[in-house]
Design an enzyme around this catalytic site. Structure first.
Site, PDB file in Angstrom:
ATOM      1  N   LYS A 119      -9.586   9.211  -8.929  1.00  0.00           N
ATOM      2  CA  LYS A 119      -8.288   8.203  -9.312  1.00  0.00           C
ATOM      3  C   LYS A 119      -8.171   8.243 -10.705  1.00  0.00           C
ATOM      4  CE  LYS A 119      -9.409   5.219  -5.236  1.00  0.00           C
ATOM      5  NZ  LYS A 119     -10.594   6.192  -4.863  1.00  0.00           N
ATOM      6  N   GLU A 203      -9.159  -2.101 -12.510  1.00  0.00           N
ATOM      7  CA  GLU A 203      -7.519  -2.307 -12.764  1.00  0.00           C
ATOM      8  C   GLU A 203      -7.352  -3.949 -12.414  1.00  0.00           C
ATOM      9  OE1 GLU A 203      -5.910   0.903 -10.542  1.00  0.00           O
ATOM     10  OE2 GLU A 203      -5.812  -0.485  -8.996  1.00  0.00           O
ATOM     11  N   HIS A 238     -10.066  -4.298   1.722  1.00  0.00           N
ATOM     12  CA  HIS A 238      -9.205  -3.213   1.012  1.00  0.00           C
ATOM     13  C   HIS A 238      -8.757  -2.126   2.110  1.00  0.00           C
ATOM     14  CE1 HIS A 238      -9.556  -5.697  -2.144  1.00  0.00           C
ATOM     15  NE2 HIS A 238     -10.918  -5.769  -2.136  1.00  0.00           N
ATOM     16  N   ARG A 295      -5.638  14.849   1.453  1.00  0.00           N
ATOM     17  CA  ARG A 295      -6.011  15.095   3.031  1.00  0.00           C
ATOM     18  C   ARG A 295      -5.080  14.633   3.907  1.00  0.00           C
ATOM     19  NH1 ARG A 295      -7.539  10.179   4.155  1.00  0.00           N
ATOM     20  NH2 ARG A 295      -8.548   8.768   2.442  1.00  0.00           N
TER      21      ARG A 295
END
Length: 652
Positions: A119, A203, A238, A295
């Site tokens: 990420k 973040e 999440h 993927r």
């Protein structure tokens, strides 16, 4: 260059392994399954043409062992390996090792996984490409002080995320600085356990965003297209629960802008194969890059249904060196599709994963616009070692409302018992007026908590009446095996001077009920083909009622209830030998023991941290008191119901 693939190994388990093998077999390929010791009889192992035992139980002992998987492929004569999703699917070293072994990886080259699989690296690349990013820290320095300063600069709430994976593993929302250190340590442990890499990023936690992702495909000939988009905003912990395609309310211009951005990102790193670029979309139509999954995604079936394409077949053809079968302007967008993920978990207990045996599992019937991707069958076990997803139910319709209604009907037709599931919870989401109006964002579940979560309550008199009727009508017709012609061999036999009646003592969960059921109570009630049918006052109702031995599975209000006859002797023995203490809510491994004997604890204090289903779960003190004894140690495997800690004190 065209490459030959006639045997394919699937380096995964569960529904994705079964789904990949289904397409592979349709193309005439021989399929190879790998499995852990506990998965020796799992459905994916049973359905494969060849199965190879990796040993072990935990992923680190089986599905994460790249060397063993490659050796299995060679032993089986496979030319290619499909990684599925999760496990090693986004592991660059695995992809490179497959290439070095002279085999074909059904995924992007290792260089693309390195660029986008992290990420942090992906965000840096997007920043260079001018794609808007959510404010955050994505650097290499991983000490607590760095994250504390970054969070303070960004402003709370913040989101901690594992850089090497997805699926909600290693992801924590932190509301204030006091919670940051513990959350960071827990997220790092989860990331290490799930992906073998504890690296994190932090973040800004964007409020009320939509999660919209773009499905892309690229071949080795320089062609790259996007296959529309998916909305995956309905999430818990999440992790996605409901996905649909296309995203409701997206304009053609916004779809094109997001799609072209995703294609540019893929082309910038020489991408090949299936991938998904994920964005946060706010109410103003601005989108921010989140990550790229290198993927096939769990939710790929909704894209398949609106495009009429088999994405696994695309993966196989691209791996053979063929060109994409469509150009961008040929990509269809036909109707609407919605998918739900059926999990072994308890929504009313913070979605705590569940383990156990699927004593009852019957899927909804097949039909137009109905699809089920599953990796289990009745009698299979849900292990504590892997993700608790049982299956995916997907419905297609000519429009969103048709798809929604069709999926609700599929959920109503699904019968499952033996472990707790989110089946009824999924039905409540789809039936909610806000979902019907497509009022979607990632806070949907939290915002509608009151309507989506059912508070525990005692069973109604109507419930017990139905249970008693179903139990009586499902009793064996004969009670004497030695003489079936005896008048005493039939529970409907002649009784002198009194009507037929049943004296029942039934239990459902923690509740028990003694019921006297008379013949008049069965008027207008019948049990046929596992359906309890009531015709009373001109109204006809029907409920699923399935009897298996001493257990009756009865459906009421969209939920399956397990009912059994009370064993009076066992009840008396349990009363004579009571057990106390805080118990393990599921099978799992003890990660941390945070207390010691004689320690004073307050209500809500974390006593033990348990790892199961690749997630951490905190066992908290139900009240203030003193720790009397500890019955577990770090690293120990414990079973569901095992006493972990005993505390005394005022439980009031």
């Amino acid at each position: 260059m065209t490459r030959s693939i006639d045997t394919l190994l699937v380096a995964n388990r569960g529904e994705i392994a079964c789904r990949v093998m289904r397409t592979a077999k349709s193309l005439g390929l021989t399929t190879v399954a790998v499995h852990s010791a506990v998965d020796a009889n799992a459905r994916h192992a049973r359905e494969a043409d060849i199965k190879i035992n990796l040993g072990g139980a935990k992923p680190a002992e089986s599905y994460l062992l790249a060397d063993k998987i490659i050796a299995a492929a060679k032993a089986a004569g496979a030319q290619a390996i499909h990684p599925g999703y999760g496990f090693l699917s986004e592991n660059a070293s695995f992809a490179q090792a497959i290439a070095d072994a002279g085999l074909i990886f059904l995924g992007p080259p290792a260089s693309a996984i390195i660029a986008m699989g992290s990420k942090s690296a992906a965000k840096a690349l997007m920043e260079t490409a001018g794609v808007p990013l959510v404010p955050g820290y994505h650097g290499d320095n991983q000490d607590y002080e760095t994250f504390r300063e970054a969070a303070q600069r960004i402003g709370y709430p913040v989101l901690l995320k594992a850089t090497a994976g997805g699926g909600g593993k290693g992801m924590k929302v932190v509301e204030k600085e006091a919670d940051l250190k513990q959350a960071l340590e827990s997220a790092q442990r989860e990331a290490q356990s799930s992906f073998g890499d504890p690296k994190m990023l932090v973040e800004k936690y964007v409020l009320k965003p939509r999660h919209v992702e773009i499905q892309i495909f690229a071949d080795e000939h320089g062609n790259c297209i996007y296959l529309n988009e998916r909305d995956c905003s309905i999430q818990r912990r999440h992790q996605k629960v409901v996905e649909e395609a296309p995203a409701p309310g997206l304009t053609l211009e916004l779809r094109q802008a997001m799609g072209e951005s995703a294609v540019r990102a893929a082309q910038a790193i020489g991408y090949v194969g299936a991938g998904t670029v994920e964005f946060l979309l706010d109410a103003r139509g601005e989108f921010f890059f989140m990550e790229m999954n290198t993927r096939l995604q769990v939710e790929h079936p909704v894209t398949e249904l609106i495009t009429g394409q088999d994405l696994v077949a695309w993966q196989i053809r691209i791996a053979r060196g063929e060109k994409l079968p469509l150009t961008q302007d040929q990509v269809p967008l036909n109707g609407h599709a919605i998918e739900v993920r059926l999990y072994a978990e308890d929504p009313d207990n913070d979605f705590l994963p569940a383990t156990g045996t699927l004593d009852l599992y019957r899927e909804a019937s097949a039909g137009e616009g109905r699809r089920i991707d599953s990796g289990i069958e009745q009698g299979d076990s849900i292990s504590p070692f892997y993700d608790p997803m049982i299956s995916k139910l997907i419905a297609w319709g000519s429009n969103r409302e048709e798809a929604r209604q069709r999926l609700l009907a599929m959920l109503a037709d699904t019968q499952i018992a033996g472990v707790r599931t989110n089946l009824a919870f999924l039905s409540r989401i789809l039936a909610h007026p806000a979902f019907a109006k497509a009022e979607l964002d990632t806070g949907f579940i939290e915002r509608h908590t009151e309507q989506l979560f059912v508070k525990p309550s005692t069973q109604s008199a109507h419930f017990w009446k139905l249970a008693a009727a179903a139990w009586a009508l499902s009793e064996p017709k004969t009670t004497r095996q030695d003489d079936p012609n005896s008048p005493w061999a039939n529970n409907c036999g002649l009784r002198i001077a009194q009507p037929r009646r049943f004296l029942l003592h039934l239990a459902c969960g923690e509740e028990q009920q003694k019921i006297t059921l008379r013949e008049a109570d069965l008027a207008g009630v019948c049990l046929t083909n596992d359906r309890l049918i009531l015709e009373q006052h001109g109204q006809r109702t029907s409920h699923s009622a399935i009897r298996q031995g001493n257990t009756l599975y009865l459906e009421l209000d969209g939920q399956i209830h397990s009912i059994s006859a009370v064993d009076s002797i066992a009840l008396a023995e349990a009363a004579a030998h009571p057990q106390g203490g805080l118990t393990a809510p599921m099978n799992g491994s003890i990660v941390r023991v945070l207390v010691s004997p004689e320690q004073q604890v307050a209500e809500g204090d974390v006593l033990v941290v348990l790892e199961a289903m690749k997630m951490e779960h905190s066992i908290r003190a139900p009240h203030a008191g003193t720790v009397q004894a500890i019955f577990c140690s770090e690293g120990e495997m414990v079973s569901d119901g095992m006493v972990l800690v005993e505390i005394t004190g005022d439980a009031a």
